[in-house]
Design a protein around this motif. Structure first.
Motif, short mmCIF file in Angstrom:
data_model
loop_
_atom_site.label_atom_id
_atom_site.label_comp_id
_atom_site.label_asym_id
_atom_site.label_seq_id
_atom_site.Cartn_x
_atom_site.Cartn_y
_atom_site.Cartn_z
N PRO A 160 42.66 33.98 37.93
CA PRO A 160 43.28 33.27 36.78
C PRO A 160 41.98 32.30 36.33
CG PRO A 160 44.61 33.42 39.06
CD PRO A 160 43.48 34.21 39.14
N VAL A 161 42.16 32.00 35.44
CA VAL A 161 40.96 31.00 34.55
C VAL A 161 41.00 29.77 35.20
CG1 VAL A 161 42.42 30.22 32.52
CG2 VAL A 161 39.63 30.53 32.30
N PRO A 162 39.90 29.26 35.83
CA PRO A 162 39.59 27.90 36.42
C PRO A 162 40.00 26.86 35.28
CG PRO A 162 37.72 29.13 36.81
CD PRO A 162 38.39 30.10 35.77
N ARG A 163 40.50 25.61 35.67
CA ARG A 163 40.72 24.48 34.83
C ARG A 163 39.26 24.21 34.10
NH1 ARG A 163 42.69 20.22 39.00
NH2 ARG A 163 40.93 20.36 40.56
N GLY A 165 45.17 25.58 30.91
CA GLY A 165 46.12 26.51 30.51
C GLY A 165 46.24 27.84 31.24
N CYS A 166 46.33 28.85 30.74
CA CYS A 166 46.59 30.05 31.33
C CYS A 166 45.63 31.09 31.00
CB CYS A 166 47.90 30.73 31.02
SG CYS A 166 49.35 29.63 31.25
N ALA A 207 44.96 27.47 39.65
CA ALA A 207 44.37 28.98 39.40
C ALA A 207 43.93 29.31 40.75
CB ALA A 207 43.48 28.74 38.57
N PRO A 256 50.26 30.35 38.21
CA PRO A 256 49.32 28.98 38.13
C PRO A 256 49.38 28.65 36.45
CG PRO A 256 47.85 30.75 38.16
CD PRO A 256 49.16 31.58 38.36
N GLY A 257 48.50 27.62 36.38
CA GLY A 257 48.20 27.20 35.02
C GLY A 257 49.30 26.39 34.33
N ALA A 258 49.40 26.63 33.07
CA ALA A 258 50.50 25.94 32.11
C ALA A 258 51.90 26.43 31.83
CB ALA A 258 49.67 25.31 30.91
N HIS A 259 52.03 27.79 32.23
CA HIS A 259 53.54 28.35 31.90
C HIS A 259 53.98 28.22 30.71
CE1 HIS A 259 52.57 26.51 35.98
NE2 HIS A 259 53.09 27.86 36.51
#
Lengths: 78, 382
Positions: free
Chosen positions: A36-39, A44-45, B316, B332-335
């Motif tokens: 998953p992409v780090p913040r 976001g995603c 993430a 994870p993330g913003a959904h």
């Protein structure tokens, strides 16, 4: 939590871009995996390619050669 | 793998779903194209699926269930087909981008939209519905339950509000169809948009709209319908009006089987089991040091979602650790829920979402809670 280490991280505009990277790296037998992409790259995603830092040059060459759709290549502690 | 990303899609389907898709792949013709047995088999199953969905959602007629690829397409059809420049819409901060982006596009085309705000705890301010009203307000578009926190909108309240002010009420049931009760006729809901692959446990590529009688939606796409081929315009009757082109007959056969499973098992039985698992997890993690859980668990009706963060860790990173070390799948993330993340103050961190289905177990739930406990402890020691 795992011990953090330096990684070479490649981010993409789209999920299709991440899939193309994975396929290209597999074909070229380059190490790494999708995460998953780090913040710190984007809030976001999405997915990014995380690889050992010593593979950066090979990844850059691959991106150029295959015209892969990347946002950027980063050195990060993950 | 312990799969706890069912709010994204249910991974385990009733076995009859795959079997139905396989049988359809080897036997179906094209629904509405020809009178041979292959075409009729597809048409019969698709109609049966319409009947089952109308019954499940309290729809008035099977032929007012129109199929799409997913909820997003259904919401786009409803929003762009019912609203236009000059129209004002009331929506909420809980919405997914499948509602937000069509509304932002409507705004860019000369419409207007206001959002009922959520506070720092994610709670909606119902009083704002009234204050956001304008003379040109035409519709309320809202989710049935947040895909981020699982909190449910009081749709009876929204329905009364919409009726009182003569507004259309479009409901996004992406996270709730098949689990939480929806009776669109009793609640005067104009359109319920649903997806087949989440709580309905059908295949991806299936979804649609269940419409009230008399609702006039301008077609999003026009084309072949198998009827009135010499007409230059799209047939106006539902469902053909909104179904240009070949339907996903194979996928809908799977959805039909999933709806049978749902009816045999019982919607309420499924809801109670998923809810019990989510609350079991919530009870195990909510007061762990360093763990922040989002959403309101005091409400009896909610989607089976628990979303959390551990200290200030990147969501993430936590989700990846859960996947790599514990073989637990989360999101994870913003959904795709930017407004609610901003309200919760998690725009930068994101959040880790755990979500359950009928096929999850107590043992999986306990293992997930233990993994969170371990990660929270390690984060505290770091």
């Amino acid at each position: 939590m795992r011990v953090r280490a330096e990684k070479c991280v490649v981010a993409f505009h789209t999920t299709a871009g991440a899939m193309a990277m994975e396929a290209a790296c597999k074909a070229a037998e380059l190490p790494g995996r999708l995460i998953p992409v780090p913040r710190s790259i984007t809030a976001g995603c999405g997915l990014c390619w995380a690889a050992p830092p010593e593979s950066r040059e090979a990844l850059e060459e691959l991106v150029m050669k295959k015209h892969l759709d990347v946002v950027g290549i980063y050195a990060m502690i993950l | 793998m312990i799969y706890l990303d069912n709010a994204a899609t249910t991974r385990t389907k009733p076995p009859a779903v795959a079997q139905a898709v396989l049988e359809a792949l080897s036997s179906y013709g094209n629904c509405g194209r020809g009178g041979h047995e292959g075409a009729l088999s597809a048409a019969r199953t698709i109609y049966e699926t319409r009947e089952k969905l109308a019954a499940l959602l309290g729809g008035p007629r099977a032929d007012h269930v129109c199929f799409t690829q997913n909820s997003t397409q259904a919401l786009n059809m409803a929003i762009s087909g019912l609203l236009g420049p000059g129209d004002h819409v009331i929506s909420t901060d809980w919405e997914h981008n499948s509602v937000l982006r069509p509304l932002y596009r409507l705004r860019d085309m000369g419409g207007a939209v206001d959002f009922v705000p959520a506070d720092r705890h994610g709670r909606l301010d119902y009083g704002a519905f009234e204050s956001l009203l304008r003379p040109e307000t035409r519709a309320v578009v809202c989710t049935h339950a947040s895909n981020l926190t699982g909190d449910a909108v009081d749709i009876e309240w929204v329905s009364r509000f919409a009726k009182e002010h003569g507004l259309l009420f479009l409901l996004d049931a992406s996270q709730t169809a098949g689990v939480l009760p929806v009776d669109m006729t009793a609640l005067d809901i104009d359109a319920v948009c649903f997806t087949g692959h989440k709580s309905l446990m059908g295949p991806q590529g299936t979804g649609g709209l269940c419409l009230r009688e008399g609702l006039e939606i301008r077609p999003f796409a026009v084309g072949g319908t198998g009827v009135r081929s010499y007409s230059e315009t799209q047939p106006w009757e539902y469902p053909a009006r909104l179904e240009a082109g070949t339907l996903n007959g194979h996928g809908l056969a799977g959805l039909c089987a999933a709806l049978d499973f749902l009816a045999e098992t019982g919607r309420e039985t499924i809801r109670a089991w998923e809810d019990a698992l989510a609350r079991r997890f919530y009870e195990a993690v909510w007061n762990l040091p360093g763990v922040t859980v989002y959403g309101d668990f005091s409400s009896p009706l909610r989607a089976s979602i628990v979303t959390l963060n551990i200290r200030d860790l990147d969501s993430a990173e936590v989700s990846d650790e859960l996947a790599e070390r514990f073989d637990i799948a989360t999101r994870p993330g913003a959904h795709c829920a930017p407004r609610l993340h901003r309200a919760l103050g998690t725009e930068n961190q994101g959040a880790v979402r755990f979500s359950w289905s009928w096929f999850n177990t107590e043992a999986e739930t306990d293992a997930a809670a233990e993994a969170v406990r371990i990660l929270a402890r390690e984060a505290a020691e770091a």
